[in-house]
Write a protein that holds these residues in place. Structure first.
Motif, PDB file in Angstrom:
ATOM      1  N   ALA A 158      55.194 -47.928  66.816  1.00  0.00           N
ATOM      2  CA  ALA A 158      55.891 -48.241  65.565  1.00  0.00           C
ATOM      3  C   ALA A 158      56.756 -49.493  65.700  1.00  0.00           C
ATOM      4  O   ALA A 158      57.084 -50.139  64.706  1.00  0.00           O
ATOM      5  N   PHE A 162      57.944 -55.918  67.525  1.00  0.00           N
ATOM      6  CA  PHE A 162      59.130 -56.415  68.230  1.00  0.00           C
ATOM      7  C   PHE A 162      58.977 -56.362  69.746  1.00  0.00           C
ATOM      8  O   PHE A 162      59.949 -56.487  70.466  1.00  0.00           O
ATOM      9  N   LYS A 178      66.740 -58.252  60.817  1.00  0.00           N
ATOM     10  CA  LYS A 178      66.826 -57.265  59.744  1.00  0.00           C
ATOM     11  C   LYS A 178      65.588 -56.358  59.761  1.00  0.00           C
ATOM     12  O   LYS A 178      65.680 -55.139  59.568  1.00  0.00           O
ATOM     13  N   ALA A 179      64.432 -56.974  59.984  1.00  0.00           N
ATOM     14  CA  ALA A 179      63.185 -56.204  60.044  1.00  0.00           C
ATOM     15  C   ALA A 179      63.220 -55.233  61.227  1.00  0.00           C
ATOM     16  O   ALA A 179      62.797 -54.072  61.113  1.00  0.00           O
ATOM     17  N   ALA A 182      65.471 -52.297  60.395  1.00  0.00           N
ATOM     18  CA  ALA A 182      64.868 -51.376  59.422  1.00  0.00           C
ATOM     19  C   ALA A 182      63.869 -50.444  60.109  1.00  0.00           C
ATOM     20  O   ALA A 182      63.846 -49.239  59.841  1.00  0.00           O
ATOM     21  N   VAL A 183      63.053 -50.986  61.020  1.00  0.00           N
ATOM     22  CA  VAL A 183      62.080 -50.153  61.727  1.00  0.00           C
ATOM     23  C   VAL A 183      62.803 -49.172  62.659  1.00  0.00           C
ATOM     24  O   VAL A 183      62.474 -47.987  62.708  1.00  0.00           O
ATOM     25  N   SER A 185      65.809 -47.943  62.342  1.00  0.00           N
ATOM     26  CA  SER A 185      66.470 -46.901  61.557  1.00  0.00           C
ATOM     27  C   SER A 185      65.457 -45.856  61.088  1.00  0.00           C
ATOM     28  O   SER A 185      65.740 -44.655  61.115  1.00  0.00           O
ATOM     29  N   LEU A 186      64.291 -46.338  60.667  1.00  0.00           N
ATOM     30  CA  LEU A 186      63.248 -45.426  60.202  1.00  0.00           C
ATOM     31  C   LEU A 186      62.802 -44.509  61.337  1.00  0.00           C
ATOM     32  O   LEU A 186      62.686 -43.284  61.178  1.00  0.00           O
ATOM     33  N   VAL A 187      62.562 -45.089  62.503  1.00  0.00           N
ATOM     34  CA  VAL A 187      62.103 -44.330  63.669  1.00  0.00           C
ATOM     35  C   VAL A 187      63.179 -43.323  64.100  1.00  0.00           C
ATOM     36  O   VAL A 187      62.895 -42.144  64.339  1.00  0.00           O
ATOM     37  N   LEU A 188      64.426 -43.785  64.163  1.00  0.00           N
ATOM     38  CA  LEU A 188      65.511 -42.896  64.598  1.00  0.00           C
ATOM     39  C   LEU A 188      65.730 -41.773  63.586  1.00  0.00           C
ATOM     40  O   LEU A 188      65.973 -40.630  63.971  1.00  0.00           O
TER      41      LEU A 188
END
Lengths: 203, 203
Positions: A158, A162, A178-179, A182-183, A185-188
């Motif tokens: 996921a 990066f 920022k990207a 966002a990834v 935060s979504l994963v966590l």
């Protein structure tokens, strides 16, 4: 020099030769010449050009990975540790490519040409993620996870944009931070919450 | 034929020429010859070789995207719709590459050479994700989302391994379906739960 020639010296010289000539042109003779020894002396440590290339590649990956491995041991709650680990991985790679794009391209090409090196590297990274996940579940900071190895690989996948060198062209872009956030935060969020996992696993 | 020559016919012929000669060798003259017209007739519709290549590329992406756009409109709860959309995107691309690897490689190269085409394509895909997210939040199926566009891009990025042509070499591997499911579940868990987002957004 030949008498005291170490594998370590050969790897240093080989990295320099690869940087100078590029992976398609560098030869064992170039490495031997850079060290002032015969190519036989190099072959005594590395049985083939392929073995030498693989050893240099592994050493490069291993050195670059040191700060990331360190982040896996940080004394932090698991969600913070995972975020910190992911951002250390991203920062390390991003600096490598921005600081010396040519060397990064050289080693990315070398890594790609050896699927065992890639597989071992991914196994090492996902094992570190899995360790953080296990600690987090045990501490009640992450929701219970049925298959930790599989979920660790999902976290790795996921966040590919990066850490995968294939995306290195994006890493100097505006908004990449920022990207990344966002990834992360979504994963966590996906790892943190019980309710969500139940909803999803019922499908 | 020249009198009734349409842009559509030119695009068809151009796709065929690109498939036959490859993107580095195909010329406007080849396209004209395939149609039995002068190259002037082609230039009347497309002012340059670059414009023709871009139009063919856009058409190819647009056609392949049809089943995915359809999935965005499915009458399903938002979490199921998003999972279905992602798996339709993955299946469509996976079949394209497995059915005709050469054509896929040709068009992947063409897409890459035009950053506007890439940006527009990503914008179209993330807009569809954003639509599903908005519906889901409104229906209470997803947790409230502060920045829907940004989160839609995070969903797109997090699933890159299953739609970015750079990973097409992985798409026939054993276990790719399991890897896809794991990432989908993680992403959906992240979107579904209030508690998790609060924990994470506090950082």
């Amino acid at each position: 020099m030949a008498e005291t020639l170490t594998a370590e010296q050969i790897l240093e010289a080989a990295q320099e030769v690869l940087r100078r000539f590029g992976p398609s042109k560098a030869t064992v003779v170039d490495v031997a010449r850079a060290l002032g020894v015969s190519h036989g002396s190099v072959y005594r440590h590395f049985p083939s050009k392929a073995a030498l290339r693989e050893a240099v590649t592994r050493q490069w990956l291993h050195r670059n990975h040191a700060p990331v491995a360190q982040a896996a041991k940080a004394d932090l709650p698991a969600p913070d540790k995972l975020r910190n680990w992911l951002s250390t991985l991203f920062d390390t790679k991003r600096h490598k490519v921005l600081d010396d794009p040519e060397l990064f391209a050289t080693f990315s090409a070398l890594v790609k040409e050896n699927s065992t090196v890639v597989a071992d590297h991914i196994a090492e990274l996902t094992a570190e993620i899995a360790g953080i996940l296990r600690d987090g579940v045990q501490a009640g900071e992450f929701a219970p996870i049925e298959d930790v190895e599989n979920t660790a690989r999902a976290v790795f996948d996921a966040t590919s944009r990066f850490h995968d060198p294939g995306y290195s062209g994006d890493w100097a872009q505006d908004g990449i931070g920022k990207a990344f956030d966002a990834v992360c935060s979504l994963v966590l969020a996906g790892l943190t919450t019980q309710a969500g996992r139940e909803v999803v696993q019922s499908h």
